[in-house]
Design a protein around this motif. Structure first.
Motif, PDB file in Angstrom:
ATOM      1  N   GLU A 158     -10.755   0.190  -4.789  1.00 26.98           N
ATOM      2  CA  GLU A 158     -10.874   0.768  -3.442  1.00 26.98           C
ATOM      3  C   GLU A 158      -9.494   0.988  -2.835  1.00 26.98           C
ATOM      4  N   ARG A 159      -8.569   0.055  -3.068  1.00 30.61           N
ATOM      5  CA  ARG A 159      -7.205   0.258  -2.561  1.00 30.61           C
ATOM      6  C   ARG A 159      -6.576   1.504  -3.200  1.00 30.61           C
ATOM      7  N   MET A 160      -6.828   1.655  -4.472  1.00 32.32           N
ATOM      8  CA  MET A 160      -6.271   2.810  -5.162  1.00 32.32           C
ATOM      9  C   MET A 160      -6.880   4.100  -4.617  1.00 32.32           C
ATOM     10  N   ALA A 161      -8.177   4.047  -4.377  1.00 27.11           N
ATOM     11  CA  ALA A 161      -8.832   5.245  -3.852  1.00 27.11           C
ATOM     12  C   ALA A 161      -8.349   5.564  -2.441  1.00 27.11           C
ATOM     13  N   GLY A 162      -8.093   4.543  -1.666  1.00 29.81           N
ATOM     14  CA  GLY A 162      -7.613   4.760  -0.316  1.00 29.81           C
ATOM     15  C   GLY A 162      -6.217   5.313  -0.273  1.00 29.81           C
ATOM     16  N   ALA A 163      -5.445   5.089  -1.329  1.00 30.89           N
ATOM     17  CA  ALA A 163      -4.074   5.587  -1.351  1.00 30.89           C
ATOM     18  C   ALA A 163      -3.992   6.988  -1.908  1.00 30.89           C
ATOM     19  N   ALA A 164      -5.119   7.557  -2.330  1.00 29.29           N
ATOM     20  CA  ALA A 164      -5.090   8.879  -2.945  1.00 29.29           C
ATOM     21  C   ALA A 164      -4.897   9.958  -1.890  1.00 29.29           C
ATOM     22  N   GLN A 183       0.826  -1.195   0.000  1.00 29.14           N
ATOM     23  CA  GLN A 183       0.000   0.000   0.000  1.00 29.14           C
ATOM     24  C   GLN A 183       0.866   1.253   0.000  1.00 29.14           C
ATOM     25  N   GLU A 184       2.034   1.181   0.675  1.00 26.83           N
ATOM     26  CA  GLU A 184       2.940   2.331   0.715  1.00 26.83           C
ATOM     27  C   GLU A 184       3.455   2.668  -0.683  1.00 26.83           C
ATOM     28  N   GLN A 185       3.819   1.631  -1.419  1.00 26.30           N
ATOM     29  CA  GLN A 185       4.272   1.863  -2.800  1.00 26.30           C
ATOM     30  C   GLN A 185       3.154   2.487  -3.619  1.00 26.30           C
ATOM     31  N   LEU A 186       1.925   1.999  -3.398  1.00 26.77           N
ATOM     32  CA  LEU A 186       0.784   2.533  -4.122  1.00 26.77           C
ATOM     33  C   LEU A 186       0.586   4.010  -3.805  1.00 26.77           C
ATOM     34  N   GLY A 187       0.689   4.354  -2.538  1.00 25.64           N
ATOM     35  CA  GLY A 187       0.498   5.729  -2.145  1.00 25.64           C
ATOM     36  C   GLY A 187       1.547   6.646  -2.756  1.00 25.64           C
ATOM     37  N   PHE A 188       2.804   6.203  -2.773  1.00 24.06           N
ATOM     38  CA  PHE A 188       3.868   7.031  -3.334  1.00 24.06           C
ATOM     39  C   PHE A 188       3.654   7.240  -4.844  1.00 24.06           C
ATOM     40  N   LEU A 189       3.277   6.197  -5.543  1.00 16.97           N
ATOM     41  CA  LEU A 189       3.083   6.297  -6.986  1.00 16.97           C
ATOM     42  C   LEU A 189       1.870   7.164  -7.325  1.00 16.97           C
ATOM     43  N   ARG A 190       0.821   7.065  -6.498  1.00 15.20           N
ATOM     44  CA  ARG A 190      -0.340   7.929  -6.720  1.00 15.20           C
ATOM     45  C   ARG A 190       0.036   9.381  -6.481  1.00 15.20           C
ATOM     46  N   GLU A 191       0.896   9.587  -5.518  1.00 15.72           N
ATOM     47  CA  GLU A 191       1.347  10.952  -5.202  1.00 15.72           C
ATOM     48  C   GLU A 191       2.140  11.544  -6.368  1.00 15.72           C
ATOM     49  N   LEU A 192       2.915  10.698  -7.077  1.00 12.37           N
ATOM     50  CA  LEU A 192       3.715  11.162  -8.214  1.00 12.37           C
ATOM     51  C   LEU A 192       2.886  11.256  -9.501  1.00 12.37           C
ATOM     52  N   SER A 193       1.595  10.878  -9.408  1.00 11.99           N
ATOM     53  CA  SER A 193       0.696  10.891 -10.578  1.00 11.99           C
ATOM     54  C   SER A 193       1.170   9.922 -11.646  1.00 11.99           C
ATOM     55  N   CYS A 194       1.666   8.758 -11.216  1.00 13.07           N
ATOM     56  CA  CYS A 194       2.040   7.702 -12.165  1.00 13.07           C
ATOM     57  C   CYS A 194       0.781   7.229 -12.870  1.00 13.07           C
ATOM     58  N   ASP A 195       0.793   7.161 -14.186  1.00  8.89           N
ATOM     59  CA  ASP A 195      -0.424   6.968 -14.962  1.00  8.89           C
ATOM     60  C   ASP A 195      -1.048   5.595 -14.780  1.00  8.89           C
ATOM     61  N   HIS A 196      -0.254   4.543 -14.934  1.00  8.87           N
ATOM     62  CA  HIS A 196      -0.783   3.182 -14.896  1.00  8.87           C
ATOM     63  C   HIS A 196      -0.055   2.391 -13.822  1.00  8.87           C
TER      64      HIS A 196
END
Length: 807
Positions: free
Chosen positions: A801-807, A759-772
């Motif tokens: 939902e995991r993606m939304a939670g990491a936003a 989840q931490e990796q997901l949060g960091f990548l969402r923060e960087l606006s990684c597209d896919h």
């Protein structure tokens, strides 16, 4: 002159005088015909012809003289002086013979001097004969008018001899006969006139036969004699002319033969029992000698001693098989030749003719071909063929008790990239430098061979222990690692080395080289700049790999390879956008074979083309059945991308499955761009025109370069999973991922992060606006049978939902 004509009319009939003239001209013509034959001969034969010529002229003179005297005197008076007349005739013949001999020997000066001697003999003989008939006329002949006969006779004799000696012409011969006959007749007339004027001629008793009858008999006999002589001269001249023509024909034939022999490129030698009788210009040129230095010499004198037995066999044999020998030329060099003998008839005797061909160029060409077949053109090192021969010879002589032979197999790291980036000219300079450094590290009796584009093999002869091979390997690694300066560039290189020791690791070249190659593969697995010895377990792994290759081929043919699909999500839209197709192999006996095991085997064996084609067909066929227009991503291996039929194959797949081109995404690695830059660009442009999307996979590893992103028409960059896995522990990895995302966005490219697991990796990548996003956290690869349930079930919602939670 009038007085002489009056004397002729008063004292004698015209018929005897005409008869005397005819005999005289006939005699001189016959004599000069014989003399002409004498000029065409030599030695004793020439002297015989000169004597015959003198006898004919002298006999004719005497006969004409007798006829003239008989017209004025009785036969009885003539008979009393016959011995004197015969003596004078003999003197005349001797003087004519001497004069003609001078004319032959000294040509023009001799013709004048000899002719003068002939004229002198004519005048002297006439005077002696007349004084013998009329003793009372001696005083009269000594003074007064008769002295004119000497210069006249000498002059006419010189003219006659000069004309007949000048050239062999019938006109000249006839003119000369007239001149000499005139000298004889004028002499007689002058002397007869002088005697008649000083002491009138008297007559004595009557003859038993009249003068006319006797003169006729003498004339007939003389004419027959002279006619036979003339006929013989003409016949001999005809035969001589024919002989000359035959001789000329033979000379022309010999000249044509000589021209033909000299025109040939091969040397020709005619010999008898090995002794050279004749030769041509080509052989003289080969020997660098003139014909006089060759003709008469034994053939074996020009052949080295070790080849003379072979020469004698050729001389005794007339088969059509050529023989190779050597020829010793003038400067002592040896020239390789090929000879062939035949028997011919030469100048009426059976001889041998030898054709000699210079084969030095053929030998050089054969040696060059042999060299090229066994050596590398670029470095001059032995190639694989010669390496096997050298190693085989050494293994055959190996003392199994003590000596050992070490074989080192090495290849250069990243040499292909050097060639592609800097050009083949720079790559060739690098290889030559590496070759020099290898030689520096080896002993004089060791061998190094180039057996591949960037592969070398080293044979270490007579080593006492394996450690000696290890020391050489370390020296080679250090030497190759030194920077190589080429056209202002400092290029780095490195190598790995595999070592096999004979006879411990094999007793044949094939075994030793194969085991050294296995050791090299083990060294490359350990990293750069290392060496490894062959171990028996490596052979076991080789056999296992071969079995795996065999089974993989069967699996592809029987469609045992399955395609699993891993979901791919859009971070900005919080939606499922497609799947990546991944090959999976469920072995009937061994179960699941990881892709990390069978993909390298497929690439090395060439099965990757068939495997990739099967995955592409299956993925496109499956995607065409999806209700939603989701994308499917398919990986292309470097070998598959380099295949010239790739574009047509992709087009055939799309046409066959009905999948829209914009729904297909093809992923390639950076190695494709490095190895085949020009071909890769053209292929990508053709694929883009079809409407496909292109992604650069595993970006960040290898030789990632901004120039690739600028030059090639990529739609997406995929960050390698190793950087995503290190995000939580490595700040440098975080910086790299941040830079890649920013760079991709600035280039208007989509950025995908794969290998997402926390989840931490997901949060960091969402923060960087990684597209896919893609990874086990959001969905594992699944078989075709589970795709429908996945897309319709709760798993997609859970991932969202995991993606939304990491936003």
């Amino acid at each position: 002159m009038t007085r002489y004509l009056d004397l002729i009319a008063a004292q004698q009939d015209i018929e005897p005088l005409a008869l005397a003239c005819f005999v005289c001209i006939l005699a001189t013509f016959t004599g000069f015909s014989l003399f002409e034959r004498a000029t065409m001969t030599s030695g004793l034969l020439r002297r015989g012809w000169v004597a015959g010529s003198a006898i004919a002229i002298g006999a004719g003179f005497s006969t004409s003289d007798y006829i003239d005297i008989l017209s004025r005197q009785s036969a009885a008076e003539l008979s009393r002086s016959l011995h004197v007349m015969i003596g004078s005739t003999a003197i005349l013949i001797l003087m004519i013979s001497a004069g003609l001999s001078l004319a032959i020997r000294f040509r023009r000066p001799g013709a004048i001097i000899g002719g003068s001697l002939v004229g002198l003999g004519v005048a002297g003989s006439a005077a002696v004969g007349l004084m013998a008939l009329y003793p009372e006329s001696r005083a009269i002949l000594a003074v007064g008018e008769p002295l004119l006969i000497w210069p006249i006779s000498i002059f006419l004799g010189a003219i006659a001899t000069y004309l007949v000696r000048r050239r062999h012409s019938l006109l000249d011969r006839f003119t000369a006969s007239i001149a000499l006959a005139l000298a004889i007749l004028v002499t007689n007339l002058v002397l007869a006139k002088a005697v008649a004027s000083g002491a009138p001629l008297t007559t004595t008793a009557e003859l038993l036969v009249d003068r006319d009858s006797l003169a006729l008999v003498i004339t007939l006999v003389a004419t027959a004699f002279l006619g036979l002589g003339l006929f013989g001269a003409i016949l001999d001249h005809s035969l001589a002319t024919r002989a000359l023509r035959e001789e000329q024909r033979l000379r022309d034939s010999e000249r044509r033969f000589r021209l033909l022999a000299d025109a040939t490129f091969e040397g020709i030698v005619i010999h008898e029992g090995g002794k050279i009788l004749n030769t041509n210009a080509a052989f003289c040129a080969l020997m660098r000698l003139n014909p006089n230095q060759i003709i008469g010499v034994e053939m074996e004198m020009f052949i080295p001693k070790e080849f003379r037995n072979r020469l004698h066999q050729v001389l005794e044999n007339t088969s059509f098989e050529p023989e190779e020998l050597s020829l010793i030329v003038a400067n002592g060099d040896r020239l390789p030749i090929e000879i062939l003998q035949r028997e011919i008839d030469f100048e009426g005797r059976s001889t041998g003719v030898i054709a000699i061909r210079d084969i030095s160029e053929r030998k050089l060409a054969a040696e060059r071909i042999r060299y090229l077949a066994h050596h590398d053109m670029l470095t001059g090192l032995p190639n694989r063929v010669l390496l096997n021969d050298l190693l085989g010879a050494k293994l055959n002589d190996l003392d199994l008790g003590n000596d050992k032979v070490g074989v080192l197999h090495l290849d250069l790291d990243r040499f292909r990239q050097t060639n592609e980036i800097h050009g083949t000219a720079v790559g060739d300079r690098v290889l030559r430098t590496i070759t020099e450094r290898l030689h520096e590290c080896l002993r004089g009796h060791d061998y190094v061979a180039r057996i591949g584009n960037d592969e070398y093999a080293v044979i270490l002869n007579d080593i006492d222990r394996p450690e000696a091979a290890a020391q050489v390997a370390e020296a080679l690694i250090r030497a190759i690692a030194r920077p190589i300066e080429v056209v202002g560039l400092d290029l780095e290189s490195s190598t790995c080395i595999g070592i096999a020791i004979a006879p411990d690791d094999g007793t044949t070249p094939e075994q030793i080289l194969r085991n050294a190659s296995l050791a090299l593969q083990k060294a490359k697995e350990a990293g750069k700049g290392v060496f490894r010895f062959f171990e028996a377990s490596m052979d076991d792994r080789l056999r296992a790999r071969r079995m795996l290759e065999r089974d993989l081929k069967q699996a592809i043919e029987t469609r045992q390879i399955e395609v699993h699909y891993q979901p791919l999500y859009s971070s900005s839209k919080n939606s499922l956008i497609g799947f990546e197709a991944l090959a999976r192999w469920n072995h009937p006996q061994h179960g699941q074979i990881p892709p990390t095991d069978f993909i390298p085997v497929a690439e090395e064996s060439g099965l990757i083309i068939l495997l990739g084609q099967a995955v592409l067909w299956a993925a496109c066929a499956e995607a065409a059945t999806w209700a939603a227009p989701l994308r499917v991503a398919v990986n292309l291996s470097p070998a598959q991308f380099r295949h010239p039929g790739l574009v047509d194959s992709v087009r055939a797949v799309l046409d066959g499955t009905g999948l829209e081109p914009e729904r297909l995404e093809l992923e390639v690695t950076e190695s494709v761009l490095i190895e085949e830059t020009g071909h890769a660009l053209v292929t990508m442009q053709r694929l883009k025109k079809m409407g496909l999307r292109l992604a650069l996979d595993d970006f960040g590893t290898g030789y990632s370069s901004l120039s690739y992103l600028h030059r090639f028409p990529f739609d997406k960059i995929k960050i390698d999973r190793s950087f995503v896995a290190a995000l939580e522990q490595d700040s440098e990895a975080m910086a790299i991922v941040r830079a890649v995302v920013a760079m991709g966005h600035s280039l208007r490219m989509t950025v995908t992060a794969e290998g997402l697991e926390t989840q931490e990796q997901l949060g960091f990548l969402r923060e960087l606006s990684c597209d896919h996003l893609q990874g086990f956290l959001l969905g594992k690869p699944m078989a075709v049978g589970k795709l429908f349930d996945f897309m319709e079930g709760s798993q997609v919602n859970a991932a969202l939902e995991r993606m939304a939670g990491a936003a």
